[in-house]
Design a protein around this motif. Structure first.
Motif, PDB file in Angstrom:
ATOM      1  N   PRO A  53       0.817  -1.217   0.000  1.00 12.75           N
ATOM      2  CA  PRO A  53       0.000   0.000   0.000  1.00 12.75           C
ATOM      3  C   PRO A  53       0.852   1.269   0.000  1.00 12.75           C
ATOM      4  N   HIS A  54       0.342   2.294  -0.704  1.00  7.49           N
ATOM      5  CA  HIS A  54       1.111   3.533  -0.805  1.00  7.49           C
ATOM      6  C   HIS A  54       0.338   4.735  -0.278  1.00  7.49           C
ATOM      7  N   THR A  55      -0.734   4.505   0.452  1.00  8.13           N
ATOM      8  CA  THR A  55      -1.457   5.564   1.160  1.00  8.13           C
ATOM      9  C   THR A  55      -2.053   4.967   2.427  1.00  8.13           C
ATOM     10  N   PRO A  56      -2.355   5.804   3.429  1.00 13.15           N
ATOM     11  CA  PRO A  56      -3.069   5.276   4.602  1.00 13.15           C
ATOM     12  C   PRO A  56      -4.400   4.641   4.231  1.00 13.15           C
ATOM     13  N   GLU A  57      -5.065   5.180   3.209  1.00 17.01           N
ATOM     14  CA  GLU A  57      -6.363   4.640   2.798  1.00 17.01           C
ATOM     15  C   GLU A  57      -6.233   3.223   2.244  1.00 17.01           C
ATOM     16  N   THR A  58      -5.145   2.941   1.509  1.00 19.20           N
ATOM     17  CA  THR A  58      -4.979   1.597   0.978  1.00 19.20           C
ATOM     18  C   THR A  58      -4.569   0.612   2.073  1.00 19.20           C
ATOM     19  N   VAL A  59      -3.881   1.088   3.104  1.00 21.02           N
ATOM     20  CA  VAL A  59      -3.630   0.228   4.263  1.00 21.02           C
ATOM     21  C   VAL A  59      -4.953  -0.102   4.952  1.00 21.02           C
ATOM     22  N   ALA A  60      -5.796   0.927   5.124  1.00 20.89           N
ATOM     23  CA  ALA A  60      -7.112   0.701   5.740  1.00 20.89           C
ATOM     24  C   ALA A  60      -7.905  -0.331   4.952  1.00 20.89           C
ATOM     25  N   ALA A  61      -7.860  -0.241   3.613  1.00 20.76           N
ATOM     26  CA  ALA A  61      -8.586  -1.194   2.775  1.00 20.76           C
ATOM     27  C   ALA A  61      -8.042  -2.605   2.952  1.00 20.76           C
ATOM     28  N   ALA A  62      -6.725  -2.743   3.041  1.00 19.30           N
ATOM     29  CA  ALA A  62      -6.124  -4.063   3.226  1.00 19.30           C
ATOM     30  C   ALA A  62      -6.493  -4.661   4.585  1.00 19.30           C
ATOM     31  N   LEU A  63      -6.543  -3.824   5.604  1.00 18.14           N
ATOM     32  CA  LEU A  63      -6.962  -4.299   6.923  1.00 18.14           C
ATOM     33  C   LEU A  63      -8.448  -4.652   6.926  1.00 18.14           C
ATOM     34  N   ALA A  67     -10.634  -7.882   8.322  1.00 18.16           N
ATOM     35  CA  ALA A  67     -11.625  -7.728   9.404  1.00 18.16           C
ATOM     36  C   ALA A  67     -12.424  -6.455   9.135  1.00 18.16           C
ATOM     37  N   PRO A  68     -13.597  -6.555   8.529  1.00 21.98           N
ATOM     38  CA  PRO A  68     -14.386  -5.365   8.189  1.00 21.98           C
ATOM     39  C   PRO A  68     -14.674  -4.497   9.411  1.00 21.98           C
ATOM     40  N   ALA A  69     -14.376  -3.214   9.270  1.00 23.07           N
ATOM     41  CA  ALA A  69     -14.598  -2.249  10.347  1.00 23.07           C
ATOM     42  C   ALA A  69     -15.891  -1.494  10.082  1.00 23.07           C
ATOM     43  N   PRO A  70     -16.438  -0.810  11.089  1.00 25.56           N
ATOM     44  CA  PRO A  70     -17.643  -0.002  10.868  1.00 25.56           C
ATOM     45  C   PRO A  70     -17.440   1.010   9.751  1.00 25.56           C
ATOM     46  N   SER A  71     -18.472   1.284   9.004  1.00 24.04           N
ATOM     47  CA  SER A  71     -18.357   2.132   7.815  1.00 24.04           C
ATOM     48  C   SER A  71     -17.837   3.528   8.124  1.00 24.04           C
ATOM     49  N   LYS A  72     -18.149   4.066   9.300  1.00 23.57           N
ATOM     50  CA  LYS A  72     -17.756   5.445   9.603  1.00 23.57           C
ATOM     51  C   LYS A  72     -16.249   5.598   9.801  1.00 23.57           C
ATOM     52  N   ILE A  73     -15.527   4.497  10.025  1.00 27.50           N
ATOM     53  CA  ILE A  73     -14.070   4.578  10.201  1.00 27.50           C
ATOM     54  C   ILE A  73     -13.325   3.813   9.122  1.00 27.50           C
ATOM     55  N   ARG A  74     -14.023   3.264   8.173  1.00 33.77           N
ATOM     56  CA  ARG A  74     -13.441   2.287   7.251  1.00 33.77           C
ATOM     57  C   ARG A  74     -12.273   2.813   6.430  1.00 33.77           C
ATOM     58  N   THR A  75     -12.229   4.098   6.161  1.00 32.56           N
ATOM     59  CA  THR A  75     -11.143   4.642   5.346  1.00 32.56           C
ATOM     60  C   THR A  75     -10.006   5.246   6.176  1.00 32.56           C
ATOM     61  N   ASN A  76     -10.120   5.190   7.499  1.00 33.83           N
ATOM     62  CA  ASN A  76      -9.108   5.776   8.379  1.00 33.83           C
ATOM     63  C   ASN A  76      -8.193   4.674   8.912  1.00 33.83           C
ATOM     64  N   MET A  77      -6.958   4.667   8.449  1.00 36.03           N
ATOM     65  CA  MET A  77      -6.018   3.601   8.811  1.00 36.03           C
ATOM     66  C   MET A  77      -5.862   3.445  10.311  1.00 36.03           C
ATOM     67  N   TRP A  78      -5.696   4.564  11.002  1.00 36.34           N
ATOM     68  CA  TRP A  78      -5.417   4.514  12.427  1.00 36.34           C
ATOM     69  C   TRP A  78      -6.624   3.967  13.207  1.00 36.34           C
TER      70      TRP A  78
END
Length: 294
Positions: A53-63, A67-78
């Motif tokens: 991954p080359h952005t925090p958003e793509t790390v978030a997508a890989a995570l 393990a699917p996270a709630p939609s409101k935080i789904r694009t936030n890596m941290w």
């Protein structure tokens, strides 16, 4: 058209002004007068898609794929990382991050060029290890890497670990011509990652008084400025770290970035910290800097 513009004291240089400034920065890099501060955008200089991954958003997508996270935080890596740590345990988060960044990342020509320079300090703000690999490929033995480490499992007052390019852990304060500082950790040699919100709780509490910043970093930035390359500042975490790493440095500071894509917060950050924007495609800027002539 040559152009220098300012918006709310944000200085942007373009065209021939940008080219001339890059030529000056190249001389400054050779003279060890400015510190490269590298971001994940450097991985996009290659013609092939990055293997990690080359952005925090793509790390978030890989995570999220694990393990699917709630939609409101789904694009936030941290936040996604924090969700996994709370639901699946820190060891699971650590293992998944190691999987996500396991693919070897070949250094770009720009990394390779920087590795040959007599720089006192290089900051690499991503996890991929490409700058480390470029330094190792030179065969240099006068380089150490200082990595930020999580305090999640720490039983001692530790903020960083120090390694040589062979992966051997060294004592803090080890001498080196070049220090590679990776404040958020790195996949190699030990898969140290600051990635979850919890990793930053104590760090952000202390960073204003500079406790987590290595002493050598504080010393070597004093009479230098920073050149941000491949970096974005569209998240508060990224802005906070950059601001504190720059703290008490002499300047001037520059960032190679597409000014048309800057967010309001990025513009405010760049202006407030007197960072001049060099408005030029990253590939073109990297090629100009790494060209043979000085």
């Amino acid at each position: 058209m040559n152009m220098i513009s300012a918006l709310n004291h944000l200085f942007i240089i373009r065209d021939s002004h940008a080219s001339k400034q890059l030529d000056l920065l190249k001389k400054a890099l050779y003279a060890d007068q400015i510190i490269p501060y590298l971001g994940p955008g450097l991985l996009r200089l290659k013609t092939v898609e990055p293997s990690v991954p080359h952005t925090p958003e793509t790390v978030a997508a890989a995570l999220n794929a694990r393990a699917p996270a709630p939609s409101k935080i789904r694009t936030n890596m941290w936040s996604v990382a924090q969700f996994i740590e709370q639901r699946r345990h820190r060891r699971t988060l650590q293992a998944w991050m190691a999987e996500i960044f396991a693919g070897p990342v070949a250094p770009t020509v720009f990394h390779a060029w920087l590795a040959t320079l007599p720089l006192s300090l290089i900051v690499d703000s991503w996890y991929d290890g490409a700058m480390r690999a470029a330094l190792a490929e030179t065969g240099r033995t006068d380089v150490i890497e200082i990595q930020g480490v999580t305090r999640a499992d720490a039983i001692t007052d530790i903020w960083t670990r120090t390694y040589d390019l062979g992966g051997r852990e060294l004592q803090p304060g080890s001498a080196a011509t070049t220090v590679l500082y990776t404040p958020h950790g790195s996949i190699r040699p030990a898969a140290n990652f600051l990635v979850a919100d919890s990793d930053y709780v104590e760090t952000l509490t202390e960073i204003d008084i500079q406790t987590p910043i290595p002493q050598v970093m504080k010393e070597r930035r004093t009479n230098r400025g920073f050149l941000f390359f491949g970096c974005r500042f569209d998240d508060q975490m990224l802005r906070t770290y950059a601001r504190q790493i720059m703290k008490r440095s002499q300047g001037p500071h520059f960032a190679v970035i597409d000014s048309a894509t800057l967010t309001k917060n990025e513009r405010r950050f760049l202006a407030a910290n007197a960072i001049t924007v060099i408005d030029m495609p990253a590939g073109e800027a990297a090629a100009r800097l790494a060209a043979a002539r000085v």
